[in-house]
Design a protein around this motif. Structure first.
Motif, PDB file in Angstrom:
ATOM      1  N   VAL A 356       3.358   9.425  -1.926  1.00 51.04           N
ATOM      2  CA  VAL A 356       2.611   8.245  -1.483  1.00 51.04           C
ATOM      3  C   VAL A 356       1.611   8.671  -0.421  1.00 51.04           C
ATOM      4  O   VAL A 356       2.008   9.187   0.632  1.00 51.04           O
ATOM      5  CB  VAL A 356       3.544   7.161  -0.931  1.00 51.04           C
ATOM      6  N   PRO A 357       0.310   8.473  -0.655  1.00 50.21           N
ATOM      7  CA  PRO A 357      -0.695   8.912   0.310  1.00 50.21           C
ATOM      8  C   PRO A 357      -0.654   8.089   1.584  1.00 50.21           C
ATOM      9  O   PRO A 357      -0.336   6.896   1.571  1.00 50.21           O
ATOM     10  CB  PRO A 357      -2.018   8.717  -0.441  1.00 50.21           C
ATOM     11  N   ALA A 358      -0.981   8.738   2.686  1.00 44.53           N
ATOM     12  CA  ALA A 358      -1.093   8.017   3.954  1.00 44.53           C
ATOM     13  C   ALA A 358      -2.338   7.143   3.930  1.00 44.53           C
ATOM     14  O   ALA A 358      -3.319   7.431   3.249  1.00 44.53           O
ATOM     15  CB  ALA A 358      -1.158   9.021   5.106  1.00 44.53           C
ATOM     16  N   GLY A 359      -2.300   6.073   4.692  1.00 48.61           N
ATOM     17  CA  GLY A 359      -3.456   5.187   4.758  1.00 48.61           C
ATOM     18  C   GLY A 359      -3.737   4.490   3.449  1.00 48.61           C
ATOM     19  O   GLY A 359      -4.892   4.335   3.059  1.00 48.61           O
ATOM     20  N   HIS A 360      -2.674   4.073   2.733  1.00 48.79           N
ATOM     21  CA  HIS A 360      -2.854   3.411   1.437  1.00 48.79           C
ATOM     22  C   HIS A 360      -3.084   1.908   1.655  1.00 48.79           C
ATOM     23  O   HIS A 360      -2.301   1.076   1.220  1.00 48.79           O
ATOM     24  CB  HIS A 360      -1.658   3.667   0.520  1.00 48.79           C
ATOM     25  N   ASP A 361      -4.174   1.567   2.347  1.00 53.70           N
ATOM     26  CA  ASP A 361      -4.475   0.168   2.629  1.00 53.70           C
ATOM     27  C   ASP A 361      -4.675  -0.593   1.322  1.00 53.70           C
ATOM     28  O   ASP A 361      -5.371  -0.142   0.413  1.00 53.70           O
ATOM     29  CB  ASP A 361      -5.745   0.062   3.480  1.00 53.70           C
ATOM     30  N   GLY A 362      -4.069  -1.764   1.253  1.00 53.55           N
ATOM     31  CA  GLY A 362      -4.223  -2.603   0.070  1.00 53.55           C
ATOM     32  C   GLY A 362      -3.257  -2.281  -1.045  1.00 53.55           C
ATOM     33  O   GLY A 362      -3.201  -3.008  -2.036  1.00 53.55           O
ATOM     34  N   LEU A 363      -2.479  -1.191  -0.904  1.00 54.95           N
ATOM     35  CA  LEU A 363      -1.504  -0.817  -1.934  1.00 54.95           C
ATOM     36  C   LEU A 363      -0.146  -1.389  -1.561  1.00 54.95           C
ATOM     37  O   LEU A 363       0.355  -1.160  -0.458  1.00 54.95           O
ATOM     38  CB  LEU A 363      -1.423   0.701  -2.071  1.00 54.95           C
ATOM     39  N   VAL A 364       0.449  -2.137  -2.464  1.00 58.80           N
ATOM     40  CA  VAL A 364       1.752  -2.762  -2.235  1.00 58.80           C
ATOM     41  C   VAL A 364       2.795  -2.037  -3.075  1.00 58.80           C
ATOM     42  O   VAL A 364       2.620  -1.896  -4.294  1.00 58.80           O
ATOM     43  CB  VAL A 364       1.725  -4.259  -2.593  1.00 58.80           C
ATOM     44  N   LEU A 365       3.860  -1.585  -2.428  1.00 56.02           N
ATOM     45  CA  LEU A 365       4.944  -0.881  -3.116  1.00 56.02           C
ATOM     46  C   LEU A 365       6.220  -1.711  -2.976  1.00 56.02           C
ATOM     47  O   LEU A 365       6.949  -1.571  -1.975  1.00 56.02           O
ATOM     48  CB  LEU A 365       5.144   0.518  -2.527  1.00 56.02           C
ATOM     49  N   PRO A 366       6.528  -2.551  -3.949  1.00 58.85           N
ATOM     50  CA  PRO A 366       7.746  -3.366  -3.840  1.00 58.85           C
ATOM     51  C   PRO A 366       9.014  -2.540  -3.701  1.00 58.85           C
ATOM     52  O   PRO A 366       9.999  -3.010  -3.118  1.00 58.85           O
ATOM     53  CB  PRO A 366       7.739  -4.162  -5.152  1.00 58.85           C
TER      54      PRO A 366
END
Length: 488
Positions: A356-366
């Motif tokens: 999972v990349p750092a700074g994944h703004d806008g990405l939602v991981l349930p």
């Protein structure tokens, strides 16, 4: 910005990380105080950035994540999951406490649907056509939502299977230039550690899909299969282990003479490879392999590496020693950290670090939502995986939810298969240019860590290039980062 906490009275100040995910935090303990920041570069006092240790660079080439609290800066640590740093009148105390999970429902679909219900309107689902993204789609349907499914059309060579259709949802194909995403000339400069395609590729891909979706939240199924998972030794084998009779062999060489030996091998949690000369008869059991290894003469060749691990050819003796030193130290720290967290949180934290990349703004991981983790925690192992029809069938809650919606034709390749295939295609197309660049200038060779002639030989050979595609691509990215850092 560097933040400082020095408390001499009151309840004090606590810096902790109690949930997987979220922005990274770095800290340094000083004389009775604490400094912390979200950017490790804030701790730099001079203009020159330290270069990671040679063994660390080669470990990154081989896809080995640094220890969970490691940074290249002396005295600066990354706040690992479960770590608590407290500042009070008595000074600074660093301790660990395993994060607790909320008591959740055993209905995983409902738990994920609750996460989706909390999102603003206009979200989309990153849809690969695999099990995890298909499960997200059916969870959205159970929540009463109809989000668009954004499928990245990578344009890789060969015939690609069309993504499985989810009834009542629309699939939007988003053309993506995979060679642009992997271009080692576009490696970001700066930072204290080199960027890797393992993280930068999904970050760039996420940005393309989010833009195509109109800029709203993008939901991804990353880590769902990792967490909703069991291992074969955890499956119910029935009275006297009779179900093992129907299960396909899980050892590589030889024949296990009895069910009791099969059950014993499962308890060890390893895949058995018989020693040379043991043959394939009844004597090539687990005990025979161990006896042969124990009897190895001191001056004989070293034992083979663990199954499934192959080092990239072309390392110098100095490089091999550096890699082995860092690998052993890193694995020891990771083992202690994962044992402390437990199986579920350990898989979540390791998966975050690796994929999972750092700074994944806008990405939602349930998968990382506390309610979803709590739901997975309540599921017994025999509901996650089972032996049926002679095959170990894993991820059962996901499989059953998707089957109820009669979804057919799911992609069966692993989540990392696309990146490996893309890496092989990129190296095939750019091999001549890459060889010329490495022969002209190579930072890793200047450090005495690799033999350029061996690496370029791999790039010239189709089979070698394909077998080691991802480590070779990581090597290119790291080498380009080193060269750019030197020239800055």
């Amino acid at each position: 910005m560097l933040n400082t906490a020095a408390v001499t009275d009151g309840d004090g100040f606590l810096l902790s990380r109690d949930e997987p995910g979220g922005p990274a935090v770095y800290y340094r303990v000083g004389q009775g105080g604490l400094e912390w920041s979200h950017d490790p570069a804030d701790f730099l006092t001079g203009h020159e950035r330290p270069v990671p240790e040679p063994g660390t660079l080669l470990a990154l080439v081989h896809g080995l994540a640094p220890p969970p609290d490691a940074t290249p800066l002396p005295g600066v640590r990354r706040l690992a999951l479960g770590t608590r740093v407290r500042v009070d009148a008595g000074g600074v105390t660093v301790s660990r406490r395993r994060p607790g999970l909320p008591a959740g429902t055993t209905d995983l679909t409902w738990a994920v649907a609750e996460v989706l219900r909390g999102l603003p309107e206009g979200y989309a689902i990153a849809y690969s056509g695999g099990l995890s993204s298909a499960f997200l789609a059916v969870a959205a349907l159970s929540a009463g939502h109809r989000p668009p499914l954004l499928h990245a059309a990578l344009g890789l060579p060969g015939r690609r299977q069309a993504p499985a259709v989810i009834r009542d949802l629309t699939i939007h194909h988003v053309p993506v230039d995979v060679f642009e995403l992997l271009d080692h000339h576009s490696v970001p400069t700066g930072g204290l550690m080199p960027p890797l395609p393992d993280l930068e590729f999904p970050r760039r891909l996420t940005a393309r899909l989010a833009h195509a979706g109109g800029g709203g939240p993008l939901v991804a199924g990353t880590l769902l299969e990792d967490l909703v998972s069991a291992k074969l030794p955890e499956a119910e084998t029935g009275p006297r282990d009779w179900r093992l009779l129907t299960c396909e062999p899980f050892h590589l060489v030889g024949t296990l003479p009895s069910l009791s030996e099969a059950a014993s091998l499962l308890e060890q949690g390893v895949v058995h490879s018989a020693a040379d000369g043991a043959g394939s008869g009844a004597g090539a059991g687990a005990g025979a392999g161990r006896d042969a290894q124990d009897a190895q003469p001191v001056d004989g060749p070293p034992p083979p590496p663990p199954l499934g691990r192959r080092d990239l050819p072309g390392m110098t003796p100095k490089g091999r020693v550096a890699l082995q030193t860092v690998r052993q130290a890193s694995l020891s720290v990771w083992k202690d950290h994962l044992d402390f967290l437990g199986p579920l949180l350990g898989r979540a934290d390791a998966g975050m670090t690796e994929r999972v990349p750092a700074g994944h703004d806008g990405l939602v991981l349930p998968a990382l939502h506390p309610g979803v983790l709590g739901a997975v925690e309540t599921l017994p192992a025999d509901r996650l995986g089972r032996i049926a029809g002679g095959v170990f069938r894993n991820h059962q809650p996901l499989v059953r939810a998707v089957a109820r919606h009669r979804v057919r034709g799911l992609r069966r390749a692993s989540s990392s298969f696309g990146l490996r295939l893309a890496a092989a295609a990129y190296l095939h197309r750019e091999s001549d240019k890459i060889i010329a660049e490495l022969e002209r200038e190579c930072a890793l060779a200047d450090l005495g860590l690799i033999d350029v002639a061996v690496v370029t030989g791999l790039l010239r050979e189709g089979p070698g290039r394909a077998d080691h595609a991802l480590p070779l691509l990581r090597l290119l990215w790291i080498d380009r980062w080193l060269l750019n850092s030197t020239h800055d």
